[in-house]
Design a protein around this motif. Structure first.
Motif, PDB file in Angstrom:
ATOM      1  N   GLY A   1      11.142  10.537   1.568  1.00 43.41           N
ATOM      2  CA  GLY A   1      10.032   9.883   2.249  1.00 43.41           C
ATOM      3  C   GLY A   1       9.268  10.785   3.194  1.00 43.41           C
ATOM      4  N   LYS A   2       9.668  12.048   3.300  1.00 39.30           N
ATOM      5  CA  LYS A   2       9.018  12.985   4.199  1.00 39.30           C
ATOM      6  C   LYS A   2       8.158  13.967   3.406  1.00 39.30           C
ATOM      7  CE  LYS A   2      12.872  12.794   7.492  1.00 39.30           C
ATOM      8  NZ  LYS A   2      13.912  13.595   8.205  1.00 39.30           N
ATOM      9  N   SER A   3       7.261  14.661   4.122  1.00 39.11           N
ATOM     10  CA  SER A   3       6.425  15.657   3.467  1.00 39.11           C
ATOM     11  C   SER A   3       7.222  16.942   3.268  1.00 39.11           C
ATOM     12  CB  SER A   3       5.171  15.930   4.296  1.00 39.11           C
ATOM     13  OG  SER A   3       5.526  16.439   5.570  1.00 39.11           O
ATOM     14  N   HIS A   4       6.909  17.635   2.178  1.00 35.65           N
ATOM     15  CA  HIS A   4       7.599  18.883   1.859  1.00 35.65           C
ATOM     16  C   HIS A   4       6.611  19.882   1.271  1.00 35.65           C
ATOM     17  CE1 HIS A   4      11.932  17.856   2.359  1.00 35.65           C
ATOM     18  NE2 HIS A   4      11.457  16.625   2.245  1.00 35.65           N
ATOM     19  N   PHE A   5       6.909  21.158   1.462  1.00 40.88           N
ATOM     20  CA  PHE A   5       6.097  22.231   0.900  1.00 40.88           C
ATOM     21  C   PHE A   5       6.744  22.713  -0.397  1.00 40.88           C
ATOM     22  CE2 PHE A   5       5.052  26.764   0.473  1.00 40.88           C
ATOM     23  CZ  PHE A   5       3.663  26.699   0.468  1.00 40.88           C
ATOM     24  N   LYS A   6       5.938  22.822  -1.452  1.00 41.98           N
ATOM     25  CA  LYS A   6       6.438  23.248  -2.752  1.00 41.98           C
ATOM     26  C   LYS A   6       5.610  24.428  -3.245  1.00 41.98           C
ATOM     27  CE  LYS A   6       9.366  19.741  -3.310  1.00 41.98           C
ATOM     28  NZ  LYS A   6      10.822  19.882  -3.517  1.00 41.98           N
TER      29      LYS A   6
ATOM     30  N   SER B   1       9.069   2.995  -6.667  1.00 39.77           N
ATOM     31  CA  SER B   1       8.962   4.251  -5.926  1.00 39.77           C
ATOM     32  C   SER B   1       8.075   5.232  -6.689  1.00 39.77           C
ATOM     33  CB  SER B   1      10.348   4.869  -5.705  1.00 39.77           C
ATOM     34  OG  SER B   1      10.887   5.322  -6.939  1.00 39.77           O
ATOM     35  N   HIS B   2       7.737   6.326  -6.009  1.00 41.34           N
ATOM     36  CA  HIS B   2       6.875   7.348  -6.616  1.00 41.34           C
ATOM     37  C   HIS B   2       7.573   8.703  -6.497  1.00 41.34           C
ATOM     38  CE1 HIS B   2       3.320   4.741  -7.154  1.00 41.34           C
ATOM     39  NE2 HIS B   2       3.789   4.131  -6.078  1.00 41.34           N
ATOM     40  N   THR B   3       8.516   8.919  -7.368  1.00 39.25           N
ATOM     41  CA  THR B   3       9.288  10.160  -7.362  1.00 39.25           C
ATOM     42  C   THR B   3       8.383  11.360  -7.631  1.00 39.25           C
ATOM     43  OG1 THR B   3      11.271   9.018  -8.145  1.00 39.25           O
ATOM     44  CG2 THR B   3      11.164  11.391  -8.526  1.00 39.25           C
ATOM     45  N   LEU B   4       8.601  12.443  -6.903  1.00 37.85           N
ATOM     46  CA  LEU B   4       7.910  13.691  -7.199  1.00 37.85           C
ATOM     47  C   LEU B   4       8.696  14.407  -8.291  1.00 37.85           C
ATOM     48  CD1 LEU B   4       5.565  15.593  -6.500  1.00 37.85           C
ATOM     49  CD2 LEU B   4       7.120  16.763  -4.913  1.00 37.85           C
ATOM     50  N   GLU B   5       8.175  14.348  -9.495  1.00 39.26           N
ATOM     51  CA  GLU B   5       8.861  14.958 -10.632  1.00 39.26           C
ATOM     52  C   GLU B   5       8.615  16.463 -10.642  1.00 39.26           C
ATOM     53  OE1 GLU B   5       9.282  11.816 -14.081  1.00 39.26           O
ATOM     54  OE2 GLU B   5       7.169  12.131 -13.635  1.00 39.26           O
ATOM     55  N   ASP B   6       9.643  17.208 -11.036  1.00 36.26           N
ATOM     56  CA  ASP B   6       9.651  18.662 -10.912  1.00 36.26           C
ATOM     57  C   ASP B   6      10.195  19.249 -12.214  1.00 36.26           C
ATOM     58  OD1 ASP B   6       9.911  21.313 -10.190  1.00 36.26           O
ATOM     59  OD2 ASP B   6      11.036  20.930  -8.354  1.00 36.26           O
TER      60      ASP B   6
ATOM     61  N   TYR C   1       3.289  18.150  -0.057  1.00 34.68           N
ATOM     62  CA  TYR C   1       3.328  16.818  -0.660  1.00 34.68           C
ATOM     63  C   TYR C   1       3.741  15.808   0.401  1.00 34.68           C
ATOM     64  CZ  TYR C   1       2.745  18.818  -5.285  1.00 34.68           C
ATOM     65  OH  TYR C   1       2.231  19.466  -6.381  1.00 34.68           O
ATOM     66  N   SER C   2       2.961  14.755   0.540  1.00 34.97           N
ATOM     67  CA  SER C   2       3.139  13.824   1.653  1.00 34.97           C
ATOM     68  C   SER C   2       4.409  13.010   1.540  1.00 34.97           C
ATOM     69  CB  SER C   2       1.939  12.872   1.734  1.00 34.97           C
ATOM     70  OG  SER C   2       1.873  12.058   0.564  1.00 34.97           O
ATOM     71  N   ARG C   3       4.899  12.821   0.319  1.00 39.64           N
ATOM     72  CA  ARG C   3       6.080  11.973   0.156  1.00 39.64           C
ATOM     73  C   ARG C   3       6.936  12.518  -0.977  1.00 39.64           C
ATOM     74  NH1 ARG C   3       5.764   5.476  -0.166  1.00 39.64           N
ATOM     75  NH2 ARG C   3       4.516   5.978   1.680  1.00 39.64           N
ATOM     76  N   VAL C   4       8.174  12.875  -0.632  1.00 39.77           N
ATOM     77  CA  VAL C   4       9.133  13.320  -1.634  1.00 39.77           C
ATOM     78  C   VAL C   4      10.279  12.313  -1.597  1.00 39.77           C
ATOM     79  CG1 VAL C   4      10.348  15.367  -2.528  1.00 39.77           C
ATOM     80  CG2 VAL C   4       8.339  15.654  -1.123  1.00 39.77           C
ATOM     81  N   ASP C   5      11.420  12.636  -2.158  1.00 40.69           N
ATOM     82  CA  ASP C   5      12.493  11.658  -2.311  1.00 40.69           C
ATOM     83  C   ASP C   5      12.970  11.082  -0.983  1.00 40.69           C
ATOM     84  OD1 ASP C   5      12.350  12.132  -4.990  1.00 40.69           O
ATOM     85  OD2 ASP C   5      13.976  13.580  -5.022  1.00 40.69           O
TER      86      ASP C   5
ATOM     87  N   LYS D   1       0.835  -1.190   0.000  1.00 37.68           N
ATOM     88  CA  LYS D   1       0.000   0.000   0.000  1.00 37.68           C
ATOM     89  C   LYS D   1       0.875   1.247   0.000  1.00 37.68           C
ATOM     90  CE  LYS D   1      -3.878  -2.117   2.491  1.00 37.68           C
ATOM     91  NZ  LYS D   1      -4.776  -1.998   3.673  1.00 37.68           N
ATOM     92  N   THR D   2       0.501   2.203  -0.858  1.00 41.17           N
ATOM     93  CA  THR D   2       1.241   3.455  -0.943  1.00 41.17           C
ATOM     94  C   THR D   2       0.254   4.617  -0.974  1.00 41.17           C
ATOM     95  OG1 THR D   2       2.980   2.382  -2.249  1.00 41.17           O
ATOM     96  CG2 THR D   2       2.948   4.793  -2.213  1.00 41.17           C
ATOM     97  N   PRO D   3       0.147   5.400   0.106  1.00 40.99           N
ATOM     98  CA  PRO D   3      -0.693   6.603   0.070  1.00 40.99           C
ATOM     99  C   PRO D   3       0.124   7.808  -0.414  1.00 40.99           C
ATOM    100  CG  PRO D   3       0.009   6.163   2.316  1.00 40.99           C
ATOM    101  CD  PRO D   3       0.649   5.102   1.452  1.00 40.99           C
ATOM    102  N   LEU D   4      -0.447   8.568  -1.325  1.00 39.87           N
ATOM    103  CA  LEU D   4       0.178   9.791  -1.823  1.00 39.87           C
ATOM    104  C   LEU D   4      -0.851  10.915  -1.731  1.00 39.87           C
ATOM    105  CD1 LEU D   4       1.895   8.435  -5.076  1.00 39.87           C
ATOM    106  CD2 LEU D   4       2.983   8.829  -2.862  1.00 39.87           C
ATOM    107  N   ALA D   5      -0.434  12.052  -1.229  1.00 38.87           N
ATOM    108  CA  ALA D   5      -1.381  13.150  -1.056  1.00 38.87           C
ATOM    109  C   ALA D   5      -0.685  14.482  -1.252  1.00 38.87           C
ATOM    110  CB  ALA D   5      -2.018  13.092   0.336  1.00 38.87           C
TER     111      ALA D   5
END
Length: 712
Positions: A416-421, A471-476, A410-414, A379-383
């Protein structure tokens, strides 16, 4: 015309357009007069009034092709290129600004759709006959619907509940035995309620192997698709729109006789001597529900509040040889916004919203020498959730400036922690005269990657996966560019124009799927998944468009696009040309209609440029021993389409042909090892994902459209 239709025609639909405060798609007009107008306008054209560069495919354009699905609606456009992701599943993929369609945000009347697991087959689940129009906006669009749009947005306008067509039917058959049936019915129930019912069934009776490689050219398919949309329009101006949709799609590709159970048993027994047909079996299901509420705060609708909510469940049960990928996705979307038009020059929108995705994946990949995956549900939650604001300044018809900014957690970045973008976006439209329109645009885009389904073709290989494929990379990425359009004083209409585009997309972070890392020109046996992490990845895209009506009812549209896509993969000192990306595309479309549109003739020709092939393909030869890819590039090839439509009262009969040059890619199934003369799907060299050209040859089709108009 009904009172409800009159109200729809005379007033902007706040619940539709409040989400579109940049004016990208403009007000809705759902009247009989609007429908008649659309049917007589050009099929593809550039919108003159939109701040962002927007190409519109009208209902007329949607009828130029067989248009069984959305995937077949872009053949007249050089902006969007459509191809197959592999030679087994039938999944279609688009490219906009030279990048995969996963970087284009798909919207259903401003609601984000085709996300995550739905992206590989989503284009096949939107029947062209369900649509009124398609708007293709290039560049960094409005922040209001989120910032997943890296290269642009494609917004789909469906048939409306207020449409003056109680019944529409369309049936078509193709020479490859594909059948397609659509029904739409718009019903008005009193002064306040209206609904539209949409149905679709398609499939093929027989499968073919025209190139004799032992694999079906197109998979066996059967799709059922149903939607019901409602509109409630109160006397106070409050609007409520809601709807549901359900679909089921089954498909089986590869070799005839593929049996996943027999294949799994063989792999369990480690019986490498038994020869079994290799193929894929996929079952996709989806349920969707949405709600849109618009509340005017002023009598003239200059101030209003809108709420948009959407929920989708998508399930994919897929098997590829002895590989299983069983997954589902629960997606929720919420957007709350307030819009205020201070005066004719100043308007702003503020709001909050976000998305939540829960992925449940059961992945097990069994190859001859390796076993990969979890063999259990992961299970992978992304928000992401954020706030946004957008300000629009308008100076007469000369200047429009839109400045937007969005901040998301963003709940998960590289790490594994949440970050503000923070994602800023700016659009400027300037018209020094009626004959010249200049547009400039730029901004940031962010999206979560789903590596396996974003690149579903990797399953149709015998290669070993390495790296962070789970994995679910946050692409930028940042995209900026512009458009310059000249409206010319000749032709039978006022819409003669010459337009120039340039856009550049540059990634700060990206999920790389590398077929070439660590391999020479020998057959590759691995696929690497890794992050860009400081290396360079960018795409430059140039395009020129010309449109004219030399004489009344005869339209000529010509478009040429050039793309330079570069990427720096692991082990490379500098960016190299991105493989399997066409360098250029040119499209010429001719349409002629006789008086009163009794006969309509459409002809489309395109020339498709070369692309660099993977290095393991450079030694591939034809049956005579000649290199298929001299210099490591695919050949330039033409495609021809034509259609003739005869219109009677309420009935259209049409016949046409696709790919009339009968050009097909040779050797769509790659591999060095053969069993009984057929490439084995379980060998490391097997690859059915290296697709750059048409898989199917000539296809002839015929169909009929029936429209019952409501009596006034």
């Amino acid at each position: 015309m009904s009172v409800l239709a009159q109200a729809a025609y005379g007033q902007t639909f706040m619940s539709e357009t409040a989400v579109d405060t940049a004016g990208m798609y403009g007000p809705r007009t759902d009247s009989l007069e609007a429908a008649v107008f659309v049917s007589t306008q050009e099929g593809n054209y550039l919108s003159k009034g939109k701040p962002i560069r927007t190409e519109v495919i009208s209902s007329s354009g949607l009828r130029k092709m067989a248009c069984c699905t959305l995937a077949e609606s872009f053949e007249n456009s050089a902006s969007v290129t459509v191809g197959y992701s592999d030679a087994v599943t039938g999944a279609r993929q688009i490219r906009l600004l030279g990048l995969s369609g996963i970087y284009t945000q798909m919207l259903d009347e401003t609601r984000p759709v085709m996300r995550g697991l739905a992206s590989p087959f989503g284009l096949s689940y939107v029947p062209g006959q369900w649509l009124e129009s398609i708007q293709i906006a290039k560049g960094a669009a409005s922040v209001i619907s989120g910032v997943e749009s890296v290269t642009g947005q494609i917004n789909l306008e469906h048939r409306k509940p207020t449409d003056e067509k109680p019944l529409f039917l369309n049936a078509a058959v193709m020479s490859d035995s594909k059948l397609d049936f659509n029904v739409a019915s718009s019903l008005q129930m009193g002064e306040k309620w209206s609904t539209v019912i949409l149905g679709h069934v398609s499939g093929n009776i027989k499968n073919f192997d025209h190139n004799g490689d032992g694999y079906m050219d197109d998979p066996k398919m059967l799709q059922f698709n149903f939607a019901n949309r409602w509109l409630y329009y109160a006397d106070s101006g409050v609007q409520v729109r809601f709807g549901v949709r359900a679909l089921q799609d089954s498909r089986q590709g590869g070799q005839e006789g593929y049996d996943k159970d027999a294949y799994m048993q063989m792999m369990e027994d480690k019986d490498w001597t038994t020869v079994l047909p290799w193929g894929s079996e996929i079952m996709n299901r989806s349920l969707n529900g949405y709600l849109k509420v618009g509340i005017p705060l002023e009598p003239d609708n200059s101030s209003n509040i809108a709420v948009v909510a959407d929920y989708t469940w998508y399930g994919m049960d897929s098997w590829f040889g002895a590989t299983k990928y069983l997954a589902d996705q629960h997606s929720s979307y919420l957007n709350v916004l307030y819009q205020n038009e201070i005066n004719s020059s100043h308007r702003f929108t503020v709001g909050a919203g976000g998305t939540y995705d829960l992925y449940r994946e059961d992945f097990l990949r069994r190859l001859t020498l390796t076993v990969q995956g979890t063999d259990g549900v992961q299970k992978t939650p992304l928000a992401n959730a954020g706030v946004f604001g957008e300000y629009t300044y308008t100076l007469d018809d000369k200047l429009t400036a839109v400045a937007g900014i969005r901040g998301d957690w963003y709940s998960r970045v590289d790490d594994g922690k949440s970050h503000f973008k923070l994602s800023p976006r700016v659009t400027v439209k300037y018209s020094p005269s009626d004959a010249i329109v200049l547009r400039l645009n730029g901004g940031r885009g962010l999206r979560y990657a789903t590596p396996l389904t974003d690149n579903i073709g990797v399953f149709s290989t015998g290669k070993t996966f390495y790296g962070n494929y789970d994995s679910h990379t946050l692409e930028d990425a940042w995209t900026f560019g512009g458009n310059l359009t000249f409206y010319l004083p000749f032709g039978a209409s006022s819409d003669t124009y010459l337009s120039f585009d340039y856009f550049r997309t540059q990634f700060a972070q990206q999920m790389i799927v590398d077929y070439e890392y660590g391999n020479s020109t020998a057959a590759a046996t691995s696929i690497w998944f890794y992050n860009l992490d400081g290396r360079r990845s960018f795409t430059d895209n140039y395009q020129v468009d010309f449109n004219v009506q030399p004489v009344e009812r005869f339209t000529v549209t010509a478009t040429f696009r050039y793309t330079d896509a570069r990427i720096q993969t692991l082990g490379m000192e500098y960016p190299v040309e991105k493989p399997m990306t066409s360098r250029f595309k040119g499209v010429l479309n001719l349409q002629y209609a006789t008086n009163l549109n009794k006969w309509v003739f459409d002809f489309t020709a395109s020339v498709n440029g070369s692309s660099r092939v993977y290095n393991f393909m450079t030694d591939d030869t034809d049956e005579n021993g000649n290199l298929l890819y001299p210099g490591g590039y695919t050949p330039v090839y033409p495609l021809l389409y034509c259609q003739v439509t005869k219109r009677f009262k309420g009935v259209d009969v049409y016949v046409g042909g696709e790919n009339l040059t009968n050009f097909r890619q040779k050797h769509v199934i790659l591999g060095s090892h053969k069993e009984n003369g057929v490439v084995s799907g379980r060998q490391p060299s097997f690859d059915a994902s290296a697709i750059w050209g048409p898989v199917m040859g000539i296809r002839i089709y015929a169909g009929v459209r029936f429209t019952l108009w409501k009596k006034s």
